[in-house]
Design an enzyme around this catalytic site. Structure first.
Site, PDB file in Angstrom:
ATOM      1  N   CYS A 153      -2.854   7.154   5.708  1.00  0.00           N
ATOM      2  CA  CYS A 153      -1.672   8.345   4.752  1.00  0.00           C
ATOM      3  C   CYS A 153      -1.885   9.798   4.868  1.00  0.00           C
ATOM      4  O   CYS A 153      -1.103  10.614   4.840  1.00  0.00           O
ATOM      5  CB  CYS A 153      -1.762   7.867   3.447  1.00  0.00           C
ATOM      6  SG  CYS A 153      -3.156   7.948   2.664  1.00  0.00           S
ATOM      7  N   GLU A 170       0.824   6.784  -5.422  1.00  0.00           N
ATOM      8  CA  GLU A 170       0.012   7.347  -4.166  1.00  0.00           C
ATOM      9  C   GLU A 170       0.639   6.943  -2.817  1.00  0.00           C
ATOM     10  O   GLU A 170       0.772   5.881  -2.416  1.00  0.00           O
ATOM     11  CB  GLU A 170      -1.628   6.567  -3.823  1.00  0.00           C
ATOM     12  CG  GLU A 170      -2.333   6.963  -4.797  1.00  0.00           C
ATOM     13  CD  GLU A 170      -2.887   8.340  -4.945  1.00  0.00           C
ATOM     14  OE1 GLU A 170      -2.551   9.179  -3.975  1.00  0.00           O
ATOM     15  OE2 GLU A 170      -3.802   8.753  -6.081  1.00  0.00           O
TER      16      GLU A 170
HETATM   17  P1  NAD Z   1       5.192   0.051   1.686  1.00  0.00           P
HETATM   18  O1  NAD Z   1       5.682   0.907   0.821  1.00  0.00           O
HETATM   19  O2  NAD Z   1       6.306  -0.657   2.394  1.00  0.00           O
HETATM   20  O3  NAD Z   1       4.477  -1.176   0.782  1.00  0.00           O
HETATM   21  C1  NAD Z   1       3.603  -0.895  -0.204  1.00  0.00           C
HETATM   22  C2  NAD Z   1       3.447  -2.150  -0.974  1.00  0.00           C
HETATM   23  O4  NAD Z   1       4.567  -2.231  -1.661  1.00  0.00           O
HETATM   24  C3  NAD Z   1       3.317  -3.586  -0.421  1.00  0.00           C
HETATM   25  O5  NAD Z   1       2.183  -4.184  -1.266  1.00  0.00           O
HETATM   26  C4  NAD Z   1       4.562  -4.361  -0.146  1.00  0.00           C
HETATM   27  O6  NAD Z   1       4.641  -5.537  -0.524  1.00  0.00           O
HETATM   28  C5  NAD Z   1       5.282  -3.670  -1.452  1.00  0.00           C
HETATM   29  N1  NAD Z   1       6.747  -3.484  -1.368  1.00  0.00           N
HETATM   30  C6  NAD Z   1       7.267  -3.057  -0.147  1.00  0.00           C
HETATM   31  N2  NAD Z   1       8.707  -2.949  -0.463  1.00  0.00           N
HETATM   32  C7  NAD Z   1       9.109  -3.339  -1.659  1.00  0.00           C
HETATM   33  C8  NAD Z   1      10.031  -3.612  -2.412  1.00  0.00           C
HETATM   34  N3  NAD Z   1      11.292  -3.449  -1.902  1.00  0.00           N
HETATM   35  N4  NAD Z   1       9.817  -3.857  -3.572  1.00  0.00           N
HETATM   36  C9  NAD Z   1       8.632  -4.155  -4.309  1.00  0.00           C
HETATM   37  N5  NAD Z   1       7.653  -3.893  -3.526  1.00  0.00           N
HETATM   38  C10 NAD Z   1       7.650  -3.599  -2.346  1.00  0.00           C
HETATM   39  O7  NAD Z   1       4.217   0.773   2.410  1.00  0.00           O
HETATM   40  P2  NAD Z   1       3.121   0.329   3.661  1.00  0.00           P
HETATM   41  O8  NAD Z   1       4.059   0.208   5.065  1.00  0.00           O
HETATM   42  O9  NAD Z   1       2.551  -1.160   3.166  1.00  0.00           O
HETATM   43  O10 NAD Z   1       2.128   1.382   3.923  1.00  0.00           O
HETATM   44  C11 NAD Z   1       2.358   2.458   4.468  1.00  0.00           C
HETATM   45  C12 NAD Z   1       2.805   3.786   3.614  1.00  0.00           C
HETATM   46  O11 NAD Z   1       1.707   3.724   2.465  1.00  0.00           O
HETATM   47  C13 NAD Z   1       2.780   4.936   4.292  1.00  0.00           C
HETATM   48  O12 NAD Z   1       3.828   5.660   3.795  1.00  0.00           O
HETATM   49  C14 NAD Z   1       1.586   5.894   3.995  1.00  0.00           C
HETATM   50  O13 NAD Z   1       1.466   6.970   3.886  1.00  0.00           O
HETATM   51  C15 NAD Z   1       1.255   5.168   2.418  1.00  0.00           C
HETATM   52  N6  NAD Z   1      -0.031   5.123   2.005  1.00  0.00           N
HETATM   53  C16 NAD Z   1      -0.374   6.082   0.959  1.00  0.00           C
HETATM   54  C17 NAD Z   1      -1.830   6.088   0.549  1.00  0.00           C
HETATM   55  C18 NAD Z   1      -2.198   6.972  -0.465  1.00  0.00           C
HETATM   56  O14 NAD Z   1      -3.326   7.043  -0.975  1.00  0.00           O
HETATM   57  N7  NAD Z   1      -1.349   7.969  -0.763  1.00  0.00           N
HETATM   58  C19 NAD Z   1      -2.640   5.331   1.190  1.00  0.00           C
HETATM   59  C20 NAD Z   1      -2.153   4.182   2.129  1.00  0.00           C
HETATM   60  C21 NAD Z   1      -0.978   4.340   2.632  1.00  0.00           C
END
Ligand code: NAD
Length: 467
Positions: A262, A228
């Protein structure tokens, strides 16, 4: 993975629970889901306090969340029941609690029907040990809604990394845990180590770049994934529409949770004439929602300041633009004279900034949308149904909402998910149940009537086939 991995023991413990079959009976699933509902009722206030404390959701005038963390807040000396956490709970309640309760209601009302074997003898089996990874922007709902689907499907255990969880949140969640569920709080480091383990399904919510990392880790074990992800959601406004209503619906979607959603409309596409009508209407909507100084509104949240602030350099500020780094505040802002090559159009904004891109007609808007990555949502406003339908038919996106923003996510009867760069797979309601269920083809035969099998056994001869 070996003994060095800090989560190997946890995962194998959960796998043992899974193999015991404990999570499969319908009664178990229903009991867990009902317990989750009670948990949401009982812990509602702690959840509100924790999300306010961690994320500054709906802060009060001038409040600095850092002060709160430092326990030096002048108003409450760091006490968890800070007045602003009680002041404006609606946005949090809607996006965190009600989303989960809605999902629970849909699931509990339909679970016995969903669990029935289908006539073709397709058996729906839970996958096994599931990993759910959630981001921080809606820390409750983005973790519990997939969890509801996984419990409904009979998944036994769910290590869940939940970055940024506060003491309140951790405590609240651990209370409800049992043998079959585990929560791991943490960030990149913890998630990276968790991903070294073998899971049977991974459900990830986050950004597209991290989605690639998760999918790569999953590929090592051939683990199926749901991703997602996010992206830039276009919002087309045609020349024929009720400008006041459009402005209110767009402003609500863009500035809800200070733009950190998102499926928020990321940018507007409209003609110059429509822009001139929309600007005063957007200004009025912002004023109606957050007052003349949104910084003092308890309904307007705080953000990841530095990343979002640098996007303000694109185009020209038509509305808002005020910032305060100490408070991580950026006013609800509308940018005009924005070029497609500007920084604000190169990445998901995820903050309270709404750029307007000028197009000359609907076809140009559609071409603009189709020339970019496929988004999580597309919005189209027009009083002419044909226009809305044309945008729907000629574009591709995870979801679509005509004449409103974000409301499609509130219907558990609709699949929710991205496509291409915005994700892979769907969830919500029955779609969650299906996501976490493996459709296992199953044939059970009797032992008799062996002569009927003769034609398939070698040696193959014309005589046996009768030709
Ligand atoms: P992110 O991708 O930075 O982090 C998401 C998760 O991944 C967190 O738990 C984080 O700790 C982990 N993570 C981050 N970097 C990592 C790595 N290198 N290796 C392993 N794990 C890692 O996202 P964010 O900044 O926390 O959230 C914002 C993003 O999420 C936006 O792009 C938003 O659109 C998206 N989002 C999507 C939905 C959906 O339902 N499609 C809902 C909410 C947010």
């Amino acid at each position: 993975v070996g003994r060095m991995n800090p989560y190997a023991g946890l995962v194998s413990h959960l796998r043992a629970s899974w193999l015991s079959g404990k999570t499969r009976p319908m009664e178990y699933r229903v009991a867990q889901l009902e317990a989750l509902g009670r948990f949401l009722d009982d812990k509602k206030q702690q959840i509100m306090d924790a999300t306010a404390s961690d994320l500054g959701k709906s802060p009060s005038p001038g409040h600095n969340t850092m002060e709160h963390w430092d326990k030096s807040c002048r108003t409450c000396q760091g006490h968890m029941l800070h007045p602003w956490s009680l002041q404006a709970p609606f946005e949090t309640e809607l996006s965190e609690i009600l989303m989960c309760k809605n999902e629970l209601h849909e699931t509990l009302s339909n679970l016995s029907r969903w669990m029935k074997d289908e006539k073709v003898d397709r058996i729906l089996d839970p996958y096994g040990v599931v990993l759910i990874i959630a981001p921080w922007n809606y820390p409750i709902h983005l973790f519990l809604v997939p969890l509801i689907g996984a419990i409904a499907a009979g998944e036994p255990k769910l290590p869940v990394p939940w970055p940024g969880g506060s003491q309140q949140c951790q405590g609240a969640f651990l209370i409800s845990l049992q043998d079959c569920f585990a929560v791991v709080t943490g960030g990149v480091q913890e998630t990276t180590r968790l991903l070294e383990n073998k899971f049977d399904y991974i459900f990830f919510t986050g950004s597209p770049p991290v989605g690639r990392i998760v999918m790569t880790a999953a590929a090592k074990h051939l683990t199926p994934v749901t991703l997602e992800l996010g992206g830039k959601n276009p919002c087309y406004v045609s020349d024929t529409c009720d400008v006041t209503n459009v402005a209110r619906r767009v402003a609500w979607g863009r500035f809800f949770n200070a733009g950190q959603t998102c499926i928020a409309p990321d940018y507007l596409l409209c003609t110059l004439e429509m822009q001139e009508k929309l600007l005063p209407a957007l200004q009025k909507a912002i004023n109606d929602f957050y007052g003349p100084n949104p910084r003092e509104s308890p309904d307007f949240g705080r953000i990841q300041f530095q990343r979002v602030q640098r996007l303000l350099c694109s185009g020209r500020v038509a509305i808002g633009g005020q910032t305060d780094e100490a408070e991580r505040y950026i006013a609800p802002t509308v940018l005009v004279d924005v070029q497609p090559s500007d920084a604000v159009m190169q990445e998901e904004i995820f903050g309270p900034i709404l750029p307007i891109i000028i197009i000359t007609n609907m076809d140009e808007a559609i071409d603009f949308i189709n020339s970019r990555e496929r988004p999580l949502a597309i919005y189209a406003f027009s009083s002419d149904d044909k226009v809305v339908n044309r945008v729907l038919e000629r574009t591709s996106s995870g979801g679509f909402c005509g004449n409103d923003t974000m409301m499609h996510v509130t219907l558990p009867s609709l699949p929710f998910g991205g496509i291409g760069n915005s994700g892979l797979g769907t969830h919500h309601g029955k779609f969650s149940f299906d996501t976490f269920s493996h459709a296992r083809g199953c044939l059970k035969r009797g032992m008799g009537q062996e002569p009927l099998n003769a034609p398939r056994y070698p040696p193959y001869s014309q005589r046996k086939f009768g030709i």
